[in-house]
Motif scaffolding. Structure first.
Motif, PDB file in Angstrom:
ATOM      1  N   ALA B  23       0.838  -1.197   0.000  1.00  0.00           N
ATOM      2  CA  ALA B  23       0.000   0.000   0.000  1.00  0.00           C
ATOM      3  C   ALA B  23       0.877   1.253   0.000  1.00  0.00           C
ATOM      4  O   ALA B  23       0.658   2.184  -0.779  1.00  0.00           O
ATOM      5  N   ILE B  24       1.900   1.241   0.874  1.00  0.00           N
ATOM      6  CA  ILE B  24       2.755   2.415   0.981  1.00  0.00           C
ATOM      7  C   ILE B  24       3.558   2.640  -0.302  1.00  0.00           C
ATOM      8  O   ILE B  24       3.640   3.764  -0.822  1.00  0.00           O
ATOM      9  N   LEU B  25       4.107   1.559  -0.833  1.00  0.00           N
ATOM     10  CA  LEU B  25       4.892   1.697  -2.067  1.00  0.00           C
ATOM     11  C   LEU B  25       4.004   2.146  -3.226  1.00  0.00           C
ATOM     12  O   LEU B  25       4.400   2.982  -4.045  1.00  0.00           O
ATOM     13  N   GLY B  26       2.791   1.604  -3.268  1.00  0.00           N
ATOM     14  CA  GLY B  26       1.865   1.990  -4.324  1.00  0.00           C
ATOM     15  C   GLY B  26       1.510   3.466  -4.223  1.00  0.00           C
ATOM     16  O   GLY B  26       1.484   4.188  -5.219  1.00  0.00           O
ATOM     17  N   LEU B  27       1.294   3.918  -2.991  1.00  0.00           N
ATOM     18  CA  LEU B  27       0.956   5.326  -2.765  1.00  0.00           C
ATOM     19  C   LEU B  27       2.094   6.234  -3.242  1.00  0.00           C
ATOM     20  O   LEU B  27       1.873   7.255  -3.905  1.00  0.00           O
ATOM     21  N   LEU B  28       3.321   5.817  -2.924  1.00  0.00           N
ATOM     22  CA  LEU B  28       4.492   6.599  -3.352  1.00  0.00           C
ATOM     23  C   LEU B  28       4.533   6.712  -4.872  1.00  0.00           C
ATOM     24  O   LEU B  28       4.756   7.790  -5.429  1.00  0.00           O
ATOM     25  N   LEU B  29       4.258   5.572  -5.526  1.00  0.00           N
ATOM     26  CA  LEU B  29       4.285   5.567  -6.989  1.00  0.00           C
ATOM     27  C   LEU B  29       3.207   6.498  -7.551  1.00  0.00           C
ATOM     28  O   LEU B  29       3.470   7.318  -8.434  1.00  0.00           O
ATOM     29  N   VAL B  30       2.003   6.377  -6.999  1.00  0.00           N
ATOM     30  CA  VAL B  30       0.885   7.197  -7.495  1.00  0.00           C
ATOM     31  C   VAL B  30       1.184   8.683  -7.297  1.00  0.00           C
ATOM     32  O   VAL B  30       1.023   9.497  -8.221  1.00  0.00           O
ATOM     33  N   LEU B  31       1.663   9.033  -6.094  1.00  0.00           N
ATOM     34  CA  LEU B  31       1.949  10.446  -5.812  1.00  0.00           C
ATOM     35  C   LEU B  31       3.026  10.985  -6.751  1.00  0.00           C
ATOM     36  O   LEU B  31       2.934  12.100  -7.253  1.00  0.00           O
ATOM     37  N   LEU B  34       1.577  11.588 -10.218  1.00  0.00           N
ATOM     38  CA  LEU B  34       0.765  12.808 -10.236  1.00  0.00           C
ATOM     39  C   LEU B  34       1.650  14.049 -10.224  1.00  0.00           C
ATOM     40  O   LEU B  34       1.443  14.998 -10.981  1.00  0.00           O
ATOM     41  N   ALA B  35       2.675  14.020  -9.350  1.00  0.00           N
ATOM     42  CA  ALA B  35       3.575  15.169  -9.253  1.00  0.00           C
ATOM     43  C   ALA B  35       4.314  15.393 -10.564  1.00  0.00           C
ATOM     44  O   ALA B  35       4.503  16.527 -11.005  1.00  0.00           O
ATOM     45  N   ALA B  36       4.715  14.289 -11.213  1.00  0.00           N
ATOM     46  CA  ALA B  36       5.446  14.414 -12.471  1.00  0.00           C
ATOM     47  C   ALA B  36       4.556  15.024 -13.549  1.00  0.00           C
ATOM     48  O   ALA B  36       4.974  15.912 -14.296  1.00  0.00           O
ATOM     49  N   LEU B  37       3.306  14.549 -13.602  1.00  0.00           N
ATOM     50  CA  LEU B  37       2.370  15.086 -14.599  1.00  0.00           C
ATOM     51  C   LEU B  37       2.149  16.574 -14.372  1.00  0.00           C
ATOM     52  O   LEU B  37       2.141  17.373 -15.306  1.00  0.00           O
ATOM     53  N   ASN B  38       1.991  16.926 -13.107  1.00  0.00           N
ATOM     54  CA  ASN B  38       1.778  18.319 -12.749  1.00  0.00           C
ATOM     55  C   ASN B  38       2.989  19.167 -13.157  1.00  0.00           C
ATOM     56  O   ASN B  38       2.853  20.223 -13.764  1.00  0.00           O
ATOM     57  N   GLY B  39       4.187  18.652 -12.824  1.00  0.00           N
ATOM     58  CA  GLY B  39       5.414  19.378 -13.174  1.00  0.00           C
ATOM     59  C   GLY B  39       5.552  19.548 -14.666  1.00  0.00           C
ATOM     60  O   GLY B  39       5.950  20.610 -15.151  1.00  0.00           O
ATOM     61  N   SER B  40       5.201  18.496 -15.418  1.00  0.00           N
ATOM     62  CA  SER B  40       5.408  18.609 -16.857  1.00  0.00           C
ATOM     63  C   SER B  40       4.392  19.569 -17.465  1.00  0.00           C
ATOM     64  O   SER B  40       4.702  20.283 -18.426  1.00  0.00           O
ATOM     65  N   ALA B  41       3.171  19.622 -16.876  1.00  0.00           N
ATOM     66  CA  ALA B  41       2.204  20.614 -17.360  1.00  0.00           C
ATOM     67  C   ALA B  41       2.774  22.018 -17.182  1.00  0.00           C
ATOM     68  O   ALA B  41       2.690  22.867 -18.087  1.00  0.00           O
ATOM     69  N   ARG B  42       3.383  22.253 -16.018  1.00  0.00           N
ATOM     70  CA  ARG B  42       3.985  23.561 -15.732  1.00  0.00           C
ATOM     71  C   ARG B  42       5.105  23.889 -16.704  1.00  0.00           C
ATOM     72  O   ARG B  42       5.165  24.983 -17.274  1.00  0.00           O
ATOM     73  N   THR B  43       6.011  22.900 -16.871  1.00  0.00           N
ATOM     74  CA  THR B  43       7.180  23.144 -17.717  1.00  0.00           C
ATOM     75  C   THR B  43       6.773  23.380 -19.171  1.00  0.00           C
ATOM     76  O   THR B  43       7.309  24.265 -19.839  1.00  0.00           O
ATOM     77  N   ASN B  44       5.801  22.567 -19.640  1.00  0.00           N
ATOM     78  CA  ASN B  44       5.363  22.745 -21.023  1.00  0.00           C
ATOM     79  C   ASN B  44       4.771  24.124 -21.242  1.00  0.00           C
ATOM     80  O   ASN B  44       5.043  24.785 -22.247  1.00  0.00           O
ATOM     81  N   LEU B 208      12.182   2.705 -10.391  1.00  0.00           N
ATOM     82  CA  LEU B 208      10.961   2.610 -11.198  1.00  0.00           C
ATOM     83  C   LEU B 208      10.234   3.949 -11.233  1.00  0.00           C
ATOM     84  O   LEU B 208       9.816   4.430 -12.289  1.00  0.00           O
ATOM     85  N   VAL B 209      10.102   4.535 -10.030  1.00  0.00           N
ATOM     86  CA  VAL B 209       9.402   5.810  -9.898  1.00  0.00           C
ATOM     87  C   VAL B 209      10.104   6.878 -10.728  1.00  0.00           C
ATOM     88  O   VAL B 209       9.475   7.635 -11.472  1.00  0.00           O
ATOM     89  N   GLY B 210      11.423   6.909 -10.633  1.00  0.00           N
ATOM     90  CA  GLY B 210      12.212   7.892 -11.387  1.00  0.00           C
ATOM     91  C   GLY B 210      12.028   7.700 -12.882  1.00  0.00           C
ATOM     92  O   GLY B 210      11.791   8.664 -13.626  1.00  0.00           O
ATOM     93  N   LEU B 211      12.119   6.438 -13.314  1.00  0.00           N
ATOM     94  CA  LEU B 211      11.981   6.175 -14.751  1.00  0.00           C
ATOM     95  C   LEU B 211      10.578   6.532 -15.231  1.00  0.00           C
ATOM     96  O   LEU B 211      10.419   7.090 -16.320  1.00  0.00           O
ATOM     97  N   ALA B 212       9.588   6.227 -14.400  1.00  0.00           N
ATOM     98  CA  ALA B 212       8.215   6.577 -14.770  1.00  0.00           C
ATOM     99  C   ALA B 212       8.084   8.083 -14.923  1.00  0.00           C
ATOM    100  O   ALA B 212       7.502   8.588 -15.890  1.00  0.00           O
ATOM    101  N   ALA B 213       8.676   8.820 -13.954  1.00  0.00           N
ATOM    102  CA  ALA B 213       8.584  10.282 -13.997  1.00  0.00           C
ATOM    103  C   ALA B 213       9.246  10.813 -15.263  1.00  0.00           C
ATOM    104  O   ALA B 213       8.702  11.692 -15.946  1.00  0.00           O
ATOM    105  N   VAL B 214      10.424  10.257 -15.590  1.00  0.00           N
ATOM    106  CA  VAL B 214      11.137  10.718 -16.778  1.00  0.00           C
ATOM    107  C   VAL B 214      10.349  10.396 -18.039  1.00  0.00           C
ATOM    108  O   VAL B 214      10.196  11.223 -18.944  1.00  0.00           O
ATOM    109  N   ALA B 215       9.798   9.163 -18.075  1.00  0.00           N
ATOM    110  CA  ALA B 215       9.041   8.760 -19.261  1.00  0.00           C
ATOM    111  C   ALA B 215       7.839   9.668 -19.471  1.00  0.00           C
ATOM    112  O   ALA B 215       7.459   9.971 -20.597  1.00  0.00           O
ATOM    113  N   LEU B 216       7.246  10.124 -18.353  1.00  0.00           N
ATOM    114  CA  LEU B 216       6.055  10.967 -18.454  1.00  0.00           C
ATOM    115  C   LEU B 216       6.379  12.405 -18.819  1.00  0.00           C
ATOM    116  O   LEU B 216       5.563  13.100 -19.413  1.00  0.00           O
ATOM    117  N   THR B 217       7.573  12.872 -18.423  1.00  0.00           N
ATOM    118  CA  THR B 217       7.820  14.303 -18.550  1.00  0.00           C
ATOM    119  C   THR B 217       8.782  14.680 -19.660  1.00  0.00           C
ATOM    120  O   THR B 217       8.727  15.791 -20.156  1.00  0.00           O
TER     121      THR B 217
END
Lengths: 471, 476
Positions: B23-31, B34-44, B208-217
């Motif tokens: 649960a905790i690891l999943g929450l970290l991944l989800v957060l 979301l943060a990466a998507l938000n950041g990339s919206a800002r940067t774009n 994994l989290v880092g790679l996901a963030a990079v892939a998204l942004t």
């Protein structure tokens, strides 16, 4: 019976010393924050007051000048501070402190203190409000999390309940004991803060605000107290109670405010400074309703000539240039009203979103209330800018009327003397009254009372269940 | 290290079936996502705006140039008023200097919400445009942004602490420790195996989290520079996670009940993430306060008034009539000379105060640079900002470049205004251009690796200290 439980709980907390360190951290930070707030208030209020006097004197000492040149020179409005501005700096670090009031332009407030801050300021500024909002809940959690769960683990809960103690009495007794222990640590500091407020220059007038602030933070602490007791009564181990409450505290105090800020940006985007200015420039040139300012001026000239029954502006008994300035000013004001109105409407929507998010976060509700009472909310910053803008419009109108009626037609070398500058009333910001603030705080208060009621109900339900499972 | 392998694998099996962990690891991944998507919206959004900024400026410049060219082809009467360098430099033309985002910008917003990412440079003094700001709701700025750096600096420690605060104390409370030791497993092996299993899981997830963030942004996943930054990012994040991990291990070595461990760690989180940063900030601003901006305002005003009075006549006539109604060019030339004189008088008057601002800001930054080593949270935030190109150093370098460009731009126009010359169409091409130079790689490395080294030292000290304590750790 409640008192017996409370006395036992109180003694245990004081003797146990499990909150020794967090209470010490909180006390030291609170004292440091309040002391520096007092110092900053004395320094900055003196600075702003003397600056306002200097610019007022500069305006009065202009000598002989054309009133329109004086309008261009303009005047500055400085945002005054109150003793509470430094209890909670609110949005104060991110809003300007002075506005240049000049002809033709509605300027933004400038000189945000955040410009002079390092990146580290983003972790949070050391104010008493920040300390109370961030640390007080954690202290309460550490104080109360083992109340039921710890006794259950130790087996004493069964004993106590078998001694004819009503569960609800137990709940309120424990709450009272914890609240008593808490007030031993915090009470004297808050009292000192209030005394400091009363003795600070002009502080007596804010005593009412200060008392309401104390009530707000007491409610804030009580919400966390009853929530922690409810969780403690509900879960199997003290450890679980701690994890659940720290988790709730972290998410509601740290994650939700940031989430609110980003969601509000996404849902209600503010225009960029460039497009905002471009829109204003465009509207200034071509007119807000498609009628260009030049056309408006020509129409007015025709009307004026007809009114005075003359052929040319030179024959008018007044100076038509003053009327042109006045028209330009009014057309400009319409443009500013439109675009700033739209911008502030977006700000309102964004603030509304923060309010909506505060339903999930006692900290956000408390923060909104705290800023409003301390005079450092966005609302009050905008009130200051609005009052300054009204003052600007009156000032410029006065200058233009002087040209219209006191100079001859087409007389461009007209000079007004210092009597005109001296006739201008100095700008004075009128802050909203405490009553007005309290009305405005309705939603935040409602959220806080709702949380308090919910947490007490949750506590009562939880302790009732304790009896059932043990019976 | 008897029994390491069996404890390690046993731990894996336990963790695999522990729903709290997932649960905790999943929450970290989800957060993080979301943060990466938000950041990339800002940067774009920022990149898009930056790209569009100079379009209308370039169009204006081209239109003016062709107007002058048309007159040159057929010179009748006076040259058009746009050929006046005063009108161009002091009123019509401007140029936006933009700070482009670097790779990984979406992972840390840093100070980009308070510090401008572009300036509108004109031939007026720098202080006229350095104070311009992007429109922001101050309430949003106060709250801060939900970016990946926030998830890492503020939330990751809570997750790690929640997963490790009872690492040893629980085994002891349940009597597992003595049982395991009775089976001939060495104490060291037991601790290391338990720690390693958890560490491995957390670091796999962080990767994994880092790679996901990079892939998204990141728009360009083939960019080498991006992967270098990602390497630095992962290094900093790992060291920071290691720090909290080591801290939890250390607190466990104190041989207290699990609940006490939890309380101690919650307090330490508060101290490192909230209390010390707030105190460091107070220390920096109290030791080296910024001069008063209010005083700056009144000084500027005083200087402006004095300069204006010296030329009251010409200036007033101009204000009364307004430039659009100016009769002749000679009148305008005189006016622009006067503007230059006022500009430089104001600049001279407030120069000492401006220098004081810069000097104090530098001193404050020095204090913060030094005191960051007291709190791993500050080090991590600074390093993550540097990796994302949103740190102090890159911003300061950007402002320096803007000021240099401003000197050139201003010099180009003021020289011509003073000479009283007119711009030829060819001279339009000589108007200085702004080219952003990226911050030197060595500088990025330095501002990332210094805090990273600080983090490593913290980890090392805690590790050694815990190891020594565990050597004496009582089994019962």
């Amino acid at each position: 019976m409640i008192l017996t439980v409370a006395r036992k709980e109180f003694r245990e907390i004081i003797r146990d010393g499990r909150i020794k360190w967090s209470a010490l951290i909180l006390a030291v930070m609170l004292v440091a924050a309040l002391a520096s707030a007092g110092q900053r208030f004395v320094d900055i209020s003196a600075e702003r007051e003397s600056a306002q006097e200097v610019v007022n004197a500069q305006f009065a000492a202009q000598g002989e000048k054309n009133p329109h040149a004086a309008a261009h020179y303009g005047i500055y409005a400085f945002k005054p501070v109150t003793p509470l501005s430094f209890f909670d700096t609110g949005v104060g670090s991110y809003t300007g402190v002075s506005i240049w009031l000049e002809a033709h332009n509605q300027n933004d407030a400038e000189g945000e203190p955040a410009r002079d801050a390092t990146a580290i300021a983003r972790f949070g500024e050391l104010t008493a409000a920040f300390t109370l909002q961030m640390l007080l809940p954690l202290l309460v959690i550490l104080l109360a999390f083992p109340s039921f769960a710890g006794e259950r683990e130790a087996g004493t809960l069964r004993q106590v309940l078998s001694m004819q103690v009503a569960p609800v009495q137990l709940l309120f007794g424990k709450a009272l004991g914890a609240a008593g222990a808490l007030s031993v640590f915090i009470g004297p500091i808050l009292l000192l803060g209030l005394i400091g407020l009363v003795v600070s220059p002009g502080g007596l007038g804010y005593l009412g605000h200060g008392v309401v602030l104390v009530i707000v933070y007491v409610i804030y602490a009580l919400i966390f107290l009853f929530l922690t007791l409810a969780v403690s009564a509900n879960v199997k181990s003290a450890q679980a109670a701690l994890v659940v409450m720290v988790g709730f505290w972290a998410v509601s105090s740290f994650v939700l405010p940031r989430a609110a800020s980003d969601v509000s940006r996404l849902l209600y985007p503010t225009p960029t400074a460039v497009s905002f200015q471009a829109n204003i420039d465009e509207a200034m040139q071509s007119g807000i309703d498609g009628v260009s300012p030049d056309t408006v001026v020509q129409q007015r000239q025709k009307q004026t000539l007809e009114l005075y029954k003359v052929e040319t502006v030179e024959e008018l008994p007044i100076n038509f240039q003053g009327i042109i300035f006045d028209l330009q000013e009014k057309l400009g004001n319409e443009v500013f009203d439109k675009y700033y109105g739209e911008l502030y409407a977006i700000f309102d929507q964004q603030t509304g979103l923060h309010q909506a998010f505060s339903i999930g976060s006692p900290r956000m509700a408390t923060q909104l209330a705290s800023m409003e009472l301390s005079g450092t909310s966005l609302n009050q910053h905008l009130e200051f800018t609005n009052q300054a803008e009204r003052y600007r419009r009156d000032l410029i109108e006065g200058m233009n009327q002087d040209i219209t009626f006191n100079s001859g037609a087409g007389q461009s070398d007209y000079r007004a003397d210092s009597a005109l500058w001296a006739s201008i009333e100095p700008f004075e910001y009128q802050p909203a009254s405490l009553g007005a603030l309290l009305t405005r705080l309705g939603p935040s208060f409602m959220v806080m009372f709702l949380w308090l009621a919910l947490s007490i109900v949750a506590g009562v339900l939880a302790v009732r269940k304790v009896k059932v499972t043990l019976g | 290290m008897t029994g390491f392998k069996s404890v390690f694998f046993q731990e894996w099996v336990i963790l695999k079936h522990n729903s709290t962990w997932w649960a905790i690891l999943g929450l970290l991944l989800v957060l993080t996502v979301l943060a990466a998507l938000n950041g990339s919206a800002r940067t774009n959004q920022m990149a898009e705006m930056g790209a569009g900024l100079n379009q209308s400026e370039m169009q204006t410049q081209a239109a003016l140039k062709s107007a002058v060219a048309r007159w040159e082809a057929n010179p009748e009467g006076d040259p058009p008023s746009v050929a006046s360098p005063g009108a161009l430099g002091l009123s019509v033309l401007s140029h936006y200097t933009v700070l482009p985002p670097t790779p990984l910008a979406a992972l840390s917003i840093g100070q980009t919400d308070v510090q401008p990412t572009y300036y509108k440079v004109t031939a007026h003094p720098a202080l006229t445009f350095l104070n311009e700001a992007e429109i922001q709701n101050p309430l949003n700025v106060l709250a801060g942004s939900f970016d990946v750096a926030f998830v890492i600096v503020f939330l990751l420690p809570i997750f790690i602490v929640a997963l490790t605060f009872d690492l040893m104390s629980k085994e002891k409370e349940r009597g597992v420790l003595s049982l395991v030791l009775a089976h001939g497993v060495s104490k060291t092996a037991f601790i290391i195996a338990k720690g390693a299993a958890r560490a491995l899981l957390i670091f796999t997830l962080l990767l994994l989290v880092g790679l996901a963030a990079v892939a998204l942004t990141e728009p360009d996943l083939g960019s080498g520079a991006m992967w270098v930054r990602f390497g630095l990012w992962f290094l900093v994040v790992s060291l920071y996670a290691f720090f909290w991990f080591a801290l939890a291990l250390f607190v466990n070595s104190l041989n207290k009940p699990s609940v006490t461990n939890g309380v101690i760690l919650a307090n330490l989180w508060l101290v490192f993430v909230v209390v010390i940063p707030a105190l460091v900030n107070v220390a920096a601003t109290t030791l080296y306060p910024a001069p008063s901006r209010v005083e700056l305002t009144t000084e500027m005003r005083e200087a402006t008034e004095i300069a204006d009075q010296e030329s009251a006549e010409s200036r007033e006539a101009f204000f009364f009539d307004h430039p659009e109604m100016v009769g002749g060019d000679a009148n305008a030339d005189q006016f622009f000379l006067q503007v230059l004189a006022t500009d430089s008088a104001v600049e001279r008057a407030i120069e000492p105060l401006m220098e004081e601002f810069d000097a104090q800001a530098q001193r404050r930054q020095d204090v913060v640079d030094l005191l960051q080593y007291v709190s791993p949270a500050i080090m991590a935030q600074n390093a993550l900002n540097a990796v994302s190109g949103t740190g102090t150093e890159r911003f300061t370098d950007f402002v320096d470049q803007v000021l240099t460009f401003h000197e050139n731009w201003r010099g180009f126009f003021t020289g011509r205004i003073v000479k009283g010359s007119r711009m030829s169409a060819a001279e339009f091409d000589e108007i200085p251009a702004y080219n952003y130079r990226s911050l030197a790689t060595s500088s990025v490395l330095r501002s990332t690796l210094s805090p990273a080294t600080g983090l490593a030292i913290f980890v090392l000290i805690l590790g050694v200290w815990s190891a020594r304590r565990y050597a004496r750790y009582p089994a019962v």
